[in-house]
Design an enzyme around this catalytic site. Structure first.
Site, PDB file in Angstrom:
ATOM      1  N   VAL A  59       0.810  -1.226   0.000  1.00 49.98           N
ATOM      2  CA  VAL A  59       0.000   0.000   0.000  1.00 49.98           C
ATOM      3  C   VAL A  59       0.843   1.276   0.000  1.00 49.98           C
ATOM      4  O   VAL A  59       0.314   2.366  -0.174  1.00 49.98           O
ATOM      5  CB  VAL A  59      -1.005   0.056   1.180  1.00 49.98           C
ATOM      6  N   ASN A  85      -6.952  -0.973   6.562  1.00 50.25           N
ATOM      7  CA  ASN A  85      -6.533  -1.686   7.776  1.00 50.25           C
ATOM      8  C   ASN A  85      -5.040  -2.034   7.792  1.00 50.25           C
ATOM      9  O   ASN A  85      -4.475  -2.269   8.865  1.00 50.25           O
ATOM     10  CB  ASN A  85      -7.386  -2.968   7.874  1.00 50.25           C
ATOM     11  N   TYR A 150       4.659   5.283  15.638  1.00 49.55           N
ATOM     12  CA  TYR A 150       3.336   4.661  15.514  1.00 49.55           C
ATOM     13  C   TYR A 150       2.238   5.641  15.931  1.00 49.55           C
ATOM     14  O   TYR A 150       1.231   5.806  15.234  1.00 49.55           O
ATOM     15  CB  TYR A 150       3.294   3.386  16.362  1.00 49.55           C
ATOM     16  N   LYS A 154      -0.755   7.162  13.567  1.00 50.44           N
ATOM     17  CA  LYS A 154      -2.176   6.916  13.841  1.00 50.44           C
ATOM     18  C   LYS A 154      -2.919   8.220  14.180  1.00 50.44           C
ATOM     19  O   LYS A 154      -4.101   8.357  13.858  1.00 50.44           O
ATOM     20  CB  LYS A 154      -2.320   5.875  14.956  1.00 50.44           C
TER      21      LYS A 154
HETATM   22  P1  NDP Z   1      -1.342  -7.890  11.629  1.00 48.20           P
HETATM   23  O1  NDP Z   1       0.130  -7.693  11.718  1.00 48.20           O
HETATM   24  O2  NDP Z   1      -1.930  -9.184  12.070  1.00 48.20           O
HETATM   25  O3  NDP Z   1      -1.841  -7.595  10.130  1.00 48.20           O
HETATM   26  C1  NDP Z   1      -1.408  -6.455   9.440  1.00 48.20           C
HETATM   27  C2  NDP Z   1      -1.891  -6.539   8.006  1.00 48.20           C
HETATM   28  O4  NDP Z   1      -1.381  -5.396   7.298  1.00 48.20           O
HETATM   29  C3  NDP Z   1      -1.380  -7.779   7.297  1.00 48.20           C
HETATM   30  O5  NDP Z   1      -2.396  -8.344   6.511  1.00 48.20           O
HETATM   31  C4  NDP Z   1      -0.259  -7.240   6.429  1.00 48.20           C
HETATM   32  O6  NDP Z   1      -0.118  -8.053   5.279  1.00 48.20           O
HETATM   33  C5  NDP Z   1      -0.787  -5.849   6.080  1.00 48.20           C
HETATM   34  N1  NDP Z   1       0.277  -4.940   5.676  1.00 48.20           N
HETATM   35  C6  NDP Z   1       1.357  -4.523   6.407  1.00 48.20           C
HETATM   36  N2  NDP Z   1       2.142  -3.745   5.672  1.00 48.20           N
HETATM   37  C7  NDP Z   1       1.552  -3.654   4.443  1.00 48.20           C
HETATM   38  C8  NDP Z   1       1.899  -3.005   3.234  1.00 48.20           C
HETATM   39  N3  NDP Z   1       3.005  -2.263   3.125  1.00 48.20           N
HETATM   40  N4  NDP Z   1       1.075  -3.140   2.167  1.00 48.20           N
HETATM   41  C9  NDP Z   1      -0.045  -3.887   2.260  1.00 48.20           C
HETATM   42  N5  NDP Z   1      -0.427  -4.519   3.372  1.00 48.20           N
HETATM   43  C10 NDP Z   1       0.378  -4.416   4.447  1.00 48.20           C
HETATM   44  O7  NDP Z   1      -1.954  -6.672  12.432  1.00 48.20           O
HETATM   45  P2  NDP Z   1      -3.401  -6.399  13.057  1.00 48.20           P
HETATM   46  O8  NDP Z   1      -4.441  -7.209  12.398  1.00 48.20           O
HETATM   47  O9  NDP Z   1      -3.239  -6.459  14.517  1.00 48.20           O
HETATM   48  O10 NDP Z   1      -3.541  -4.856  12.668  1.00 48.20           O
HETATM   49  C11 NDP Z   1      -4.448  -4.361  11.706  1.00 48.20           C
HETATM   50  C12 NDP Z   1      -4.577  -2.856  11.902  1.00 48.20           C
HETATM   51  O11 NDP Z   1      -5.071  -2.609  13.208  1.00 48.20           O
HETATM   52  C13 NDP Z   1      -3.253  -2.104  11.791  1.00 48.20           C
HETATM   53  O12 NDP Z   1      -3.466  -0.887  11.114  1.00 48.20           O
HETATM   54  C14 NDP Z   1      -2.870  -1.860  13.239  1.00 48.20           C
HETATM   55  O13 NDP Z   1      -2.046  -0.717  13.385  1.00 48.20           O
HETATM   56  C15 NDP Z   1      -4.242  -1.666  13.857  1.00 48.20           C
HETATM   57  N6  NDP Z   1      -4.271  -1.900  15.292  1.00 48.20           N
HETATM   58  C16 NDP Z   1      -3.912  -3.110  15.817  1.00 48.20           C
HETATM   59  C17 NDP Z   1      -3.911  -3.299  17.187  1.00 48.20           C
HETATM   60  C18 NDP Z   1      -3.498  -4.586  17.827  1.00 48.20           C
HETATM   61  O14 NDP Z   1      -3.256  -4.617  19.043  1.00 48.20           O
HETATM   62  N7  NDP Z   1      -3.453  -5.700  17.108  1.00 48.20           N
HETATM   63  C19 NDP Z   1      -4.332  -2.212  18.104  1.00 48.20           C
HETATM   64  C20 NDP Z   1      -4.712  -0.994  17.430  1.00 48.20           C
HETATM   65  C21 NDP Z   1      -4.678  -0.851  16.076  1.00 48.20           C
HETATM   66  P3  NDP Z   1       1.300  -8.287   4.538  1.00 48.20           P
HETATM   67  O15 NDP Z   1       2.360  -8.305   5.602  1.00 48.20           O
HETATM   68  O16 NDP Z   1       1.127  -9.572   3.821  1.00 48.20           O
HETATM   69  O17 NDP Z   1       1.427  -7.142   3.597  1.00 48.20           O
END
Ligand code: NDP
Length: 250
Positions: A59, A85, A150, A154
């Site tokens: 992204v 997300n 971070y 955010k």
């Molecule tokens: P995960 O690490 O489990 O998943 C993150 C997702 O983002 C993956 O599918 C990853 O896929 C994708 N991603 C990361 N970098 C890129 C990139 N450059 N291009 C495209 N896709 C990307 O994290 P969570 O599910 O926990 O987090 C999801 C969202 O929620 C995030 O924005 C996080 O900041 C937010 N969040 C999470 C919290 C938590 O405690 N878990 C708390 C608060 C917010 P891939 O690596 O294959 O690209």
């Protein structure tokens, strides 16, 4: 939103939809009848769910976002719903935050959100209807130690959401942010491992520490976050930031 076909015919794109919160949101959208495309760099964990169209993009790379969103349109039609997300988290004291770490976090969490929203908004403007939900964080509303990059990213997501919400006011398009506290995913498990490594605390103590820092004093579930996203999609609210768990709006 209770009806299983409430989103029938709508095309939803979920970035980072291959695992964690994104996969939970994508599955719930598909349960409600949406045609769902997921976009991330690797899409392996979603391969068991044939309802999700999987497309690969980083992204942070403009050309990849444009090409991949076109691929999603080809498969599922114009984009009605976007859930931004994709995100990464890394912690370090300010004096040990490298420019590379800062740039990678800002680029993924904030610039990626902008690029995807800009790409999807064209379809929404043409349709005079659309829903953009950006996954921010409680770190988008307040400070936390060792998370300067971070938190900055955010806070940027929340500000960006409010700006486009104001721009789209009255057009049929809404933009809102969901702000989860620590949520049970790989990202949180990495945070627990990191705390244990740097403080010597056991995993249970590290987990309890994170839970205490969350609203309501407990870890959020993926389902709670996904519910909150689906509620915003079903409503006409605009410019809100919703805290999970708890549901407070700021
Ligand atoms: P995960 O690490 O489990 O998943 C993150 C997702 O983002 C993956 O599918 C990853 O896929 C994708 N991603 C990361 N970098 C890129 C990139 N450059 N291009 C495209 N896709 C990307 O994290 P969570 O599910 O926990 O987090 C999801 C969202 O929620 C995030 O924005 C996080 O900041 C937010 N969040 C999470 C919290 C938590 O405690 N878990 C708390 C608060 C917010 P891939 O690596 O294959 O690209």
């Amino acid at each position: 939103m209770s009806s299983e076909s409430a989103l029938g015919g709508k095309h939803a794109v979920v970035t980072g939809g291959a695992r964690g919160i994104g996969l939970g949101v994508a599955s719930m959208l598909a349960d409600r009848g949406a045609r769902v495309s997921i976009v991330s760099r690797s899409v392996r964990e979603s391969q068991h769910d044939p309802r999700l169209f999987r497309a690969t993009a980083d992204v942070t790379v403009e050309d990849q976002v444009v090409a991949t969103f076109n691929l999603c349109r080809k498969e599922n039609g114009p984009i009605d719903i976007l859930v931004n997300n994709s995100g990464i988290a890394e912690s370090a004291p300010l004096t040990r935050t490298s420019l590379a770490m800062w740039a990678q976090i800002l680029s993924t969490n904030l610039t990626g959100t902008f690029l995807c929203a800009r790409e999807a908004a064209a379809d929404m403007i043409a349709a005079k209807w659309g829903r953009i939900v950006n996954i921010a964080s409680t770190a988008g509303l307040g400070g936390a130690p060792y998370l300067a990059a971070y938190c900055a990213s955010k806070h940027g997501v929340v500000g960006f959401t409010r700006a486009i919400a104001a721009e789209f006011e009255g057009t049929g398009i809404t933009a809102n942010a969901v702000c989860p506290g620590y949520t049970e995913t790989d990202m949180m498990r990495k945070a627990i491992a990191n705390i244990s490594k740097h403080t010597g605390a056991g995993e249970d103590d590290a987990r309890a520490h994170l839970a205490r820092s969350n609203p309501l004093g407990r870890i959020a579930t993926v389902e709670e976050v996904a519910d909150s996203v689906l509620d915003l999609i079903a409503s006409s609210r605009n410019g809100d930031a919703v805290i999970v768990p708890g549901g407070d709006v700021v």
